[in-house]
Design an enzyme around this catalytic site. Structure first.
Site, PDB file in Angstrom:
ATOM      1  CE  LYS A  82      -3.902   2.053   2.576  1.00 46.75           C
ATOM      2  NZ  LYS A  82      -4.773   1.902   3.777  1.00 46.75           N
ATOM      3  CB  SER A  94      -8.442   1.034   5.888  1.00 43.07           C
ATOM      4  OG  SER A  94      -9.120   2.260   6.053  1.00 43.07           O
ATOM      5  CB  SER A  98      -7.966   3.920   2.954  1.00 45.74           C
ATOM      6  OG  SER A  98      -7.096   3.260   3.870  1.00 45.74           O
TER       7      SER A  98
END
EC number: 6.3.5.7
Length: 488
Positions: free
Chosen positions: A77, A176, A152
């Site tokens: 990420k 997330s 997210s």
């Protein structure tokens, strides 16, 4: 069968036997990313040159036969620091930022001879529940590209579900990891707060953030958590505990296990089709020997309000470092030092980030601190106490990961409250610092439904035990989206 369709245990066997090389695996992974990237939008940076250099070096050294992760590609990420590889947090503010250090989690991957193949898309600074606040582009759901992938960590989840990579890293501040895992039909784990070092994670809310793994199956997820976990002196909140074998209980039966099903997790706001899948999962656990009983977590209904005060307050503090002076974006139309700060932050941050900074500053301001931030901390303690009481009599808590399946792209962008409520079921876990997992539990309206399992602090092995038993007794994890050769 293409390489991306094989488990890491199978890939490891091929690598050890030299039926494939690490370079060949890396090249096929890069090809899979390229083929599906236009449709999915999951990568901000593809580190092809660096990844192939690592692969060739590992081929020259030889794959470690005792390390199942040796030579396996992984996506990271893009709010996790990678030395020499762009780390943008999906923000204009960091559009050109190349760190000079690796996050501890990334260093731990390298110690296991893993290949970092690229950096995945996210909501800007991890603030969002749909992956639509990214400065660069929205990611798309692997099952239906008209739907959101969740946020997210939507890029990391969709990349695994869509067959671009087998493994990926996300971060979870209020759901997330688990919500995107649910929306994309894969396994996502938010470990206990402190289980994985946060050093090198671009901070959103420091008392809530936690890095964690995505994988298609329970065992693969456990392998990756084992690589990531461990004490780190550079993170004062890192737990000084030995790393267990997270796969040790996978395969054990569930006879005698007690699982709590909170009535608050199955009430108003939960899509009836999602509820049906969770009730079916509860029956499956009972068939496997566990006892499932209804309990109450009475203060969980305050979780969203508490979270958006605490998280936004911590974000307002953490994001002060992005000022246009040291690195990243700087506004050009400046006449004095105040312009540098004000115009850089006004132009560099997106609307959602600015919304949370303003909310956080308001909550911390003179005259409002006691009414908001202090009170939120007190209610957080009540939420933690609710969990403590339940875990006195139960091994796990179960429920839906999200109230609905993935929703339409653009449908909640103008309604932040509706977006925030999508994290209703995941937020309390972060507030209490507990480990939580989402795994596939069926389908509703043709889209994946996620089952959330929650354990007491540092009881990840029990989560993997229950999840492994459920996975072995069902076939949901074997279903693939059309973009990955499925028939949905």
């Amino acid at each position: 069968m293409r390489l991306q369709e094989q488990t890491i245990d199978q890939l490891h066997d091929l690598l050890v036997k030299k039926e494939i090389s690490v370079e060949e695996l890396a090249k096929e992974t890069l090809k899979d990313i390229e083929e599906r990237e236009a449709a999915l939008g999951n990568f901000i940076t593809i580190s092809e040159e660096t990844a192939l250099e690592q692969a060739r070096a590992l081929d020259a050294k030889g794959v470690d036969a005792d390390n199942v992760l040796s030579g396996i590609p992984v996506a990271v990420k893009d709010n996790i620091s990678t030395k020499g590889i762009l780390t943008t947090a999906a923000s204009k503010m960091l559009y050109n930022y190349k760190p000079i250090f690796d996050a501890t989690s990334v260093s731990n991957l390298y110690k296991k001879d893993m290949i970092v193949i690229g950096k995945t898309n996210l909501d800007e600074f991890a603030m969002g529940g749909s992956n639509e606040t990214s400065y660069f582009k929205p990611s798309k759901n692997a099952w239906d590209q008209s739907k959101v992938p969740g946020g997210s960590s939507g890029g990391s989840a969709s990349a695994v579900a869509g067959g671009q990579v087998r493994l990926s890293l996300g971060s979870d501040t209020g759901g997330s990891i688990r919500q995107p895992a649910a929306f994309n039909g894969i396994v996502g784990m938010k470990p206990t707060y402190g289980r994985i070092s946060r050093f090198g994670l671009i901070a959103f809310a420091s008392s809530l953030d936690q890095i964690g793994p995505f994988a298609p199956t329970v065992r693969e997820n456990a392998h990756l958590l084992g690589a990531l976990a461990g004490h780190d002196l550079r993170d004062a909140t890192s737990a000084p505990l030995a790393v267990p074998d997270f796969t040790s209980k996978i395969g054990q039966d569930l006879t005698g296990m007690k699982i709590a099903l909170p009535k608050e997790y199955m009430g108003e706001g939960i899509d009836p089709a999602v509820k049906d899948q969770i009730l079916a999962a509860a029956k499956k656990f009972e068939e496997l020997g566990a006892r499932v009983e209804e309990v109450s977590l009475p203060h969980s209904r305050y979780g969203v309000a508490v979270y958006y005060i605490i998280a936004s307050s911590e974000a307002a503090s953490n994001l002060q470092r992005f000022d246009g002076i040291r690195y990243g974006f700087r506004a050009e139309d400046i006449e004095n030092l105040e312009d540098v700060y004000v115009k850089t932050r006004s132009q560099g941050f997106g609307d959602e980030v600015k919304r949370r900074i303003m909310l956080g500053n308001f909550s911390l301001s003179s005259g409002y601190y006691d009414a908001y931030f202090k009170k939120a901390g007190q209610v957080r303690t009540l939420i933690m106490e609710d969990f403590r009481k339940v875990f006195e009599g139960y091994d796990l808590i179960m429920g839906p990961t999200a109230p609905t399946v993935a929703f339409d792209l653009g449908s909640r962008v103008e309604d932040p409250i509706a977006m925030y409520l999508a994290d209703l079921l995941t937020i309390p876990v972060n507030l209490a610092g507990l480990p939580g997992m989402s795994l596939p539990a069926g389908f509703a309206d043709g889209l994946p439904v996620g089952l959330q399992l929650i354990a007491n602090h540092f009881q990840e092995e029990t989560l993997y035990q229950a999840a492994g038993a459920f996975e072995a007794a069902t076939s949901y994890h074997l279903e693939k989206p059309a973009i990955f050769g499925g028939v949905n």
